[in-house]
Motif scaffolding. Sequence first.
Motif, PDB file in Angstrom:
ATOM      1  N   ALA A  28      25.541 -21.524  46.491  1.00 58.97           N
ATOM      2  CA  ALA A  28      26.809 -21.435  47.209  1.00 58.97           C
ATOM      3  C   ALA A  28      27.174 -19.949  47.253  1.00 58.97           C
ATOM      4  N   TYR A  29      27.564 -19.465  48.427  1.00 55.54           N
ATOM      5  CA  TYR A  29      27.905 -18.057  48.617  1.00 55.54           C
ATOM      6  C   TYR A  29      29.379 -17.931  48.959  1.00 55.54           C
ATOM      7  N   VAL A  81      33.445  -8.186  47.623  1.00 54.12           N
ATOM      8  CA  VAL A  81      32.204  -8.480  46.909  1.00 54.12           C
ATOM      9  C   VAL A  81      31.707  -9.860  47.329  1.00 54.12           C
ATOM     10  N   MET A  82      30.382 -10.004  47.455  1.00 48.94           N
ATOM     11  CA  MET A  82      29.784 -11.325  47.686  1.00 48.94           C
ATOM     12  C   MET A  82      29.409 -11.920  46.338  1.00 48.94           C
ATOM     13  N   ILE A  83      29.608 -13.221  46.224  1.00 47.12           N
ATOM     14  CA  ILE A  83      29.311 -13.950  44.983  1.00 47.12           C
ATOM     15  C   ILE A  83      28.320 -15.054  45.321  1.00 47.12           C
ATOM     16  N   ASN A 107      28.947 -15.468  59.877  1.00 37.43           N
ATOM     17  CA  ASN A 107      28.743 -14.224  59.138  1.00 37.43           C
ATOM     18  C   ASN A 107      29.913 -13.244  59.190  1.00 37.43           C
ATOM     19  N   HIS A 108      30.960 -13.566  59.924  1.00 37.60           N
ATOM     20  CA  HIS A 108      32.079 -12.634  60.101  1.00 37.60           C
ATOM     21  C   HIS A 108      33.383 -13.242  59.589  1.00 37.60           C
ATOM     22  N   PHE A 109      34.198 -12.366  58.986  1.00 43.69           N
ATOM     23  CA  PHE A 109      35.451 -12.802  58.385  1.00 43.69           C
ATOM     24  C   PHE A 109      36.545 -11.803  58.717  1.00 43.69           C
ATOM     25  N   LEU A 110      37.765 -12.319  58.842  1.00 44.28           N
ATOM     26  CA  LEU A 110      38.937 -11.487  59.098  1.00 44.28           C
ATOM     27  C   LEU A 110      39.756 -11.443  57.820  1.00 44.28           C
ATOM     28  N   SER A 141      21.185 -12.874  52.861  1.00 42.81           N
ATOM     29  CA  SER A 141      19.814 -12.574  52.455  1.00 42.81           C
ATOM     30  C   SER A 141      19.730 -11.314  51.596  1.00 42.81           C
ATOM     31  N   ASN A 142      20.589 -10.323  51.853  1.00 39.63           N
ATOM     32  CA  ASN A 142      20.587  -9.126  51.001  1.00 39.63           C
ATOM     33  C   ASN A 142      21.916  -8.928  50.255  1.00 39.63           C
TER      34      ASN A 142
END
Length: 173
Positions: free
Chosen positions: A43-44, A59-61, A94-97, A118-119
Amino acid sequence: FTTTKSNADTSGIGLKNKTTTQFYNTTTAFNSLINISSDANYAYFLNSYSGEETDGYDVMIRVNLSNQVIDNSTPIETDTVGGNSMSLERIDDNHFLKAYSKGDSSGGRLMIMETNISNMSVINLTSYAFSSLRGKANSLKKHNTTHYALAFDGAATNGTIMLFAVDTNAWTI
């Protein structure tokens, strides 16, 4: 990483036990967390928060659903003047506001961010000032495929609602 486990029910994301991992330094409780995607193994999430000197960070988790290990990307500093009262909303896969306040009297901003699972990266595509006076207590909601409503604490602490359009061809607000 500091990890603790308990027998709390977290069945909503497929974990058998609650896992807590401390992985970033936040000086305040101004966080906003949104699910990016999930599959059978991971889960991302994207987390926007107020970090060192109350600057804005993202930050991505990643949560490994089989062994409950939580890791993260390197946090990026998205605003060096301030960053609190965060609110995140999905634009597409893939995009967020993000709506946030630059501080008590520094105004409010919107930011379009792009994520790559992926990265494990987050980049900022554009930023827009929606208020020069305040912009606290943000609550951002998607109205349709191009429009977003934002409720916030505006000038003289008055409640304010604005509607914004996002151009997904040019990634502008």
